[in-house]
Design a protein around this motif. Structure first.
Motif, PDB file in Angstrom:
ATOM      1  N   ASN A 115       0.805  -1.231   0.000  1.00 41.78           N
ATOM      2  CA  ASN A 115       0.000   0.000   0.000  1.00 41.78           C
ATOM      3  C   ASN A 115       0.838   1.282   0.000  1.00 41.78           C
ATOM      4  N   TRP A 116       1.663   1.423  -1.031  1.00 40.09           N
ATOM      5  CA  TRP A 116       2.411   2.675  -1.228  1.00 40.09           C
ATOM      6  C   TRP A 116       2.188   3.098  -2.679  1.00 40.09           C
ATOM      7  N   PRO A 117       0.973   3.626  -3.002  1.00 41.60           N
ATOM      8  CA  PRO A 117       0.606   3.868  -4.403  1.00 41.60           C
ATOM      9  C   PRO A 117       1.208   5.151  -4.995  1.00 41.60           C
ATOM     10  N   PHE A 118       2.540   5.221  -5.020  1.00 36.81           N
ATOM     11  CA  PHE A 118       3.218   6.396  -5.561  1.00 36.81           C
ATOM     12  C   PHE A 118       4.195   5.968  -6.670  1.00 36.81           C
ATOM     13  N   PRO A 119       3.652   5.699  -7.893  1.00 35.74           N
ATOM     14  CA  PRO A 119       4.499   5.161  -8.976  1.00 35.74           C
ATOM     15  C   PRO A 119       5.625   6.087  -9.427  1.00 35.74           C
ATOM     16  N   ILE A 120       5.371   7.419  -9.404  1.00 34.78           N
ATOM     17  CA  ILE A 120       6.432   8.357  -9.847  1.00 34.78           C
ATOM     18  C   ILE A 120       7.581   8.304  -8.836  1.00 34.78           C
ATOM     19  N   SER A 121       7.233   8.318  -7.543  1.00 37.18           N
ATOM     20  CA  SER A 121       8.262   8.270  -6.483  1.00 37.18           C
ATOM     21  C   SER A 121       9.082   6.988  -6.594  1.00 37.18           C
ATOM     22  N   LEU A 122       8.402   5.858  -6.817  1.00 35.86           N
ATOM     23  CA  LEU A 122       9.102   4.567  -6.929  1.00 35.86           C
ATOM     24  C   LEU A 122      10.062   4.573  -8.118  1.00 35.86           C
ATOM     25  N   THR A 123       9.592   5.094  -9.264  1.00 33.61           N
ATOM     26  CA  THR A 123      10.439   5.165 -10.472  1.00 33.61           C
ATOM     27  C   THR A 123      11.621   6.098 -10.237  1.00 33.61           C
TER      28      THR A 123
END
Length: 348
Positions: A46-54
């Protein structure tokens, strides 16, 4: 007898090495996909931050690539002028950042198995964009092949139990940007004789990716992360995830460098089927018979396309060999005629 066994051992060693590279690539690709899904999915980490992950991936890859090129000097940096960097590398970085952002975002809305089915459209996108950018010639039989793949994916989408229009839009956008990036690499880099291996391509492309991603990050995710005060950065989770992403880039280099791009396509198909099986059996995603029938159609289309490409490559190689043989025969004939003329002169 000794020579034959040595030759046999050499061939066996080559085959085993190829299979090892394929296995490593499948394992890492599989791990990165499932790991990203685990981090981004609202029901899992539950960490829905795709830009941050990329961006974490790109920062990690940029740092390791910088150490490998500048500090350890494991590979030589390519001699790129500022003009080439701005006109050729930056556009590829922009396309890569969009492709990664959208594909990682799709994991929030779609199942792993359905995403793999949608990715079967990649040859269709590459071929269509190749035609639009005048890199490929239009052939009606190839286009028929592309329509068959598209039909298969459409059937798979129709049979999807947890269909989400926004997720499909994101994944299709990612496919379009990735296909454009692959065609632009051929136009902007390969045609100019610039060949970057994964470490040098990460060294040049990852920092530009990071810069491009920071723009939507400030607008979209930064305000949300500021409100999410309960989050603490987990170095183990994000560190191992980034390490897997970096290792995957190196594995791509090994696989294409030591085998061929076609081997990678075939390995990709094996990986997709494994992911669909894993998604259904372990993650408990719903995979319907219509899903599988549609993907089976698309899979046959992709397999036929790869086979056609292989045949075309073989024909090209055979043509080159025949041309070289003709040239050598012509040279020999000229030499023979010259020698005959000299002998005649001597007799006279």
């Amino acid at each position: 007898m000794g020579k034959d066994s040595t030759f046999g051992d050499g061939v066996l060693k080559k085959i085993l090495l190829s299979y090892t590279y394929v296995a490593i690539w499948i394992f890492l690709s599989f791990t990165v996909i499932v790991y990203n899904k685990y981090i981004l999915d609202r029901k899992l980490y539950n960490w829905p931050f795709p830009i941050s992950l990329t961006m974490i991936h790109m920062a990690f890859c940029s740092s390791l690539a910088f150490i490998a090129v500048r500090v350890l000097k494991l590979v030589e940096p390519a001699s790129l002028s500022r003009h080439v960097y701005l006109t050729s590398v930056l556009p590829i970085g922009a396309l890569y950042s969009l492709s990664l952002w959208l594909s990682n975002s799709a994991y929030i809305y779609l199942s792993v198995s359905f995403i793999q089915m949608l990715k079967a459209l990649m040859p269709v996108a590459v071929y269509t964009i190749g035609i639009l950018l005048k890199k490929d010639a239009f052939k009606s039989n190839t286009m028929g092949n592309m329509l068959a793949i598209s039909l298969g994916v459409a059937v798979a989408a129709y049979g999807e139990a947890k269909y989400d229009s926004w997720g499909v839009f994101l994944q299709l956008g990612a496919v379009v940007f990735e296909a454009t990036r692959l065609v632009m690499i051929q136009i902007l880099l390969t045609s100019k004789g610039i060949n970057l291996n994964p470490i040098t391509s990460l060294y040049y492309v990852a920092p530009s990716c990071l810069a491009f991603l920071s723009i939507p990050w400030i607008i979209v995710e930064y305000p949300m992360l500021k409100q999410n005060s309960g989050f603490h950065f987990d170095f183990v989770i994000f560190g191992t995830n980034s390490l897997c992403a970096f290792a995957l880039n190196l594995a791509v280099f090994l696989l294409v460098g030591k085998t061929s791009a076609l081997t990678m396509n075939v390995a990709g198909v094996v990986k997709d089927w494994l992911l669909i099986a894993f998604s259904w059996s372990v993650i408990k995603d719903t995979v319907t018979p219509i899903n599988l029938f549609g993907y089976g159609l698309a899979f046959l289309g992709v397999a036929y396309y790869n086979h056609s490409k292989l045949q075309a490559l073989k024909a090209k190689e055979a043509q080159k060999k025949a041309q070289t043989a003709d040239e050598e025969a012509g040279k020999l004939l000229e030499e023979r005629q010259g020698e005959d003329a000299m002998e005649k002169k001597g007799d006279a």
